[in-house]
Design an enzyme around this catalytic site. Sequence first.
Site, PDB file in Angstrom:
ATOM      1  CG  ASP A 216     -56.654 -19.475 -50.189  1.00 28.03           C
ATOM      2  OD1 ASP A 216     -57.873 -19.468 -49.948  1.00 28.03           O
ATOM      3  OD2 ASP A 216     -55.866 -20.231 -49.613  1.00 28.03           O
ATOM      4  CG  HIS A 239     -58.889 -21.662 -53.532  1.00 31.28           C
ATOM      5  ND1 HIS A 239     -58.349 -22.171 -52.372  1.00 31.28           N
ATOM      6  CD2 HIS A 239     -58.025 -22.021 -54.529  1.00 31.28           C
ATOM      7  CE1 HIS A 239     -57.212 -22.786 -52.643  1.00 31.28           C
ATOM      8  NE2 HIS A 239     -56.996 -22.710 -53.948  1.00 31.28           N
TER       9      HIS A 239
END
Length: 394
Positions: A216, A239
């Site tokens: 993430d 991310h």
Amino acid sequence: MGLELNVPTISLLLLLASTANAASRVFDLRNYGAKPHFDITQAATKAWKDACAYPGSSKVVVPAATYRLGTVDFLGPCKGPIEFNVLGSIHSPGDPKYFKGDTWISFESLDHLTVSGTGEFDGQGRAAWGRSGCSKTDYCIHLPISLRFDYVTNSIVRNITSRNSKQFHINVFGCQNLTFNHVTIKAPEKSPNTDGIHIGRSTKINVINSNISTGDDCISLGDGSRDILIQGVHCGPGHGISIGSLGKYQNEQPVSGVRVIGCTLTNTMTGVRVKTWPDSSPGFASDIHFENIIMNNVDNPILIDQGYCPWNQCKPQIPSKIKISNVSFKNIKGTSRTKEAVEIICSKALPCTNVELRDIDLKYNGKDGPATSRCVHVDPLIGGHQNPPACTMK
């Protein structure tokens, strides 16, 4: 002329003198019954309690070996500066059902804390990542964060490794003047919700010279993040580095004074971004600056997204009420996996103001033409080299 001392100064000098007179002391977990491959929860709790009560500088040492550790709250305030020194590998319970709350290890209400060592915190996340619905419809709210820092001041976390957290690796809340230096975070690219470092409602937080690879955001900033420095961070996979998401909840605090400098992002799903929810509560994000960033094969290297709506849990037709202003992207270079390398999508209700693009050089890796840019409800300030050609307001 004699030296005049006021009462607060005298009190401080007396405190420093008393601390200096108390020698530094080491609290080795082996002296509390810790043995390799066994549970050290009781030993760590007792050692911390004794160290925290010691009137001088203290150090709790986890020796080089592999240990199991259950849920632990390392609470303050302590009587002197305290260090938690990890030389071994600490393993979390694997079964998510063990946890009654959302935290594995917490450090709370501490001043002059040091967390150090060449060891690692292993969250044993593989046992939890496959839970039904966790990655598709909602956050993994019932899974534990590996390391939580709440109301910690004037402190440093250095040289440690966090591996395979079940949810966030590190969460920072209500902290001031806290630095993460040479921290390593490791989790597979497809491990859900394993943000590297999440910061919220904290001031003067530094994340420097660190390596983060996760499933993430490498670093995410929630509401109330102020005076944040992110420098020399290598991110990827993951991310990217994110401001937000903002605006999902009522009474969120403004975000301001963020500097992301000299970072490298490799094979990430986004680069550097600001994201807010549609139909949001009112809020502000300002004085945010990204500079000297290298992008290696990154999706959406530069992104402001005021229509952020994962899992369709919003009303996208209602514009965001988060006002974004004074944001700059300077000297950002590298390669993009997406044709649209620059996207600045602002709110129709509150268009972004004072957004600057300067010296951008992002090449598209694909074969269907050069990189492009897109701007919505924003008229950015343009300077220096622009590849892709800078977008204009639509």
